[in-house]
Each structure stands twice: as structure tokens, then as C-alpha cells.
Design a protein around this motif. Structure first.
Motif: not given
Length: 161
Positions: A79, A101, A121
Motif C-alpha cells: 500500500t 500500513p 494508501r
């Protein structure tokens, strides 16, 4: 570098900035509009474009058409990005750092829009210098172009993955 065909992709479009521009002439002010837009597929492909027109919708359409002509592929590990990078354009610098994360996208304005359409992300960023949206967006794209995948770095160093 191989050109990416935008017709084969489903691209998410984001407008970063719309700016009115006035030119003073003998008869008065002539107003036009500039638009800065970004497109991405949410899976590592992004493009930035700039459009100018007398009406806002036309400027936005031109910006997205320009962005589709300037698509680049960005390596993403899970991510986030594979390593820290510094992009610069004009008087602007953008530092992009990978994050654990759950961190989220820690970025503002133009940088956030670009990172979100790529599909990143978890990332931390810091902008230094001029905070003009066009310069920040171009500096972010410059930084993303410098990214290398872990496999590519291993190959350059002559190591096994």
C-alpha cells in the motif's frame, strides 16, 4: 519508455485546481480559465495535465486529455512506495516517504490528489519551497518517476531478489 494506452484503462479523474485568468485589452477584460487535473487507475498508473480555455468545462476536459497523454507507471509495494524519494520542479520540492500500513495519506492539496489516484494508501510527504499547485504536482510526478521497484534495484546492484 513504453507509452501507456489510456483506452485500455479505467481511469479516475481528479481536478486539482481551477484558476481564472484575465487579460486586459482595449475593450476590457478577457476572462479565461486554467485547469490542472490528474488521472490514475488506482493501481500504479498516473498522469498529470494542464488545460486552458474560455469556459471551465472545456479547460477541465483539456486538462484530462493532456493527462491521458502523459501517463507513467509507478511501482507500488503493497500500500506504499518502495523507498524514499525527493522530487523537484521549479522552486518546489516534495519529499515522499513510505509508511507503515494504517498510516494513511499524509499529504496536502495537489500531492494528496496524485497519490490517491495512483492507489497509494500509506505514505508521508513534505513539501518544501513554493506551494504553487502546478509546481507541487510536477514535483510529485518527478519524484514518482524516480521510483524503482525492489527487483529493479536488486538487478542494478547485481544481487538476487
Amino acid at each position: 519508455m513504453k507509452r501507456i494506452d489510456p483506452t485500455e484503462l479505467t481511469l479516475d479523474e481528479r481536478v486539482i485546481r481551477i484558476t481564472p485568468v484575465a487579460r486586459v485589452r482595449k475593450g476590457g477584460r478577457n476572462r479565461s480559465w486554467n485547469a490542472l487535473g490528474v488521472v490514475g487507475n488506482g493501481n500504479g498508473i498516473v498522469g498529470m495535465g494542464f488545460g486552458k480555455a474560455n469556459e471551465v468545462p472545456d479547460a477541465i476536459r483539456k486538462a484530462f486529455e493532456d493527462a491521458k497523454k502523459n501517463l507513467i507507471s509507478v511501482p507500488i509495494t503493497e500500500t506504499t512506495i518502495p523507498h524514499e524519494v525527493v522530487g523537484s520542479f521549479g522552486a518546489s520540492k516534495v519529499i515522499l516517504k513510505p509508511a507503515a500500513p494504517g498510516t494513511g495519506v499524509i499529504a496536502g492539496g495537489a500531492v494528496r490528489a496524485i497519490l490517491e489516484v495512483i492507489g497509494v494508501r500509506d505514505i508521508m510527504s513534505k513539501s518544501i519551497g513554493n506551494n504553487n499547485a502546478l509546481n507541487l504536482a510536477a514535483a510529485t510526478i518527478d519524484g514518482l518517476k524516480q521510483l524503482k521497484s525492489p527487483q529493479e534495484i536488486a538487478r542494478l546492484r547485481g544481487k538476487d531478489q
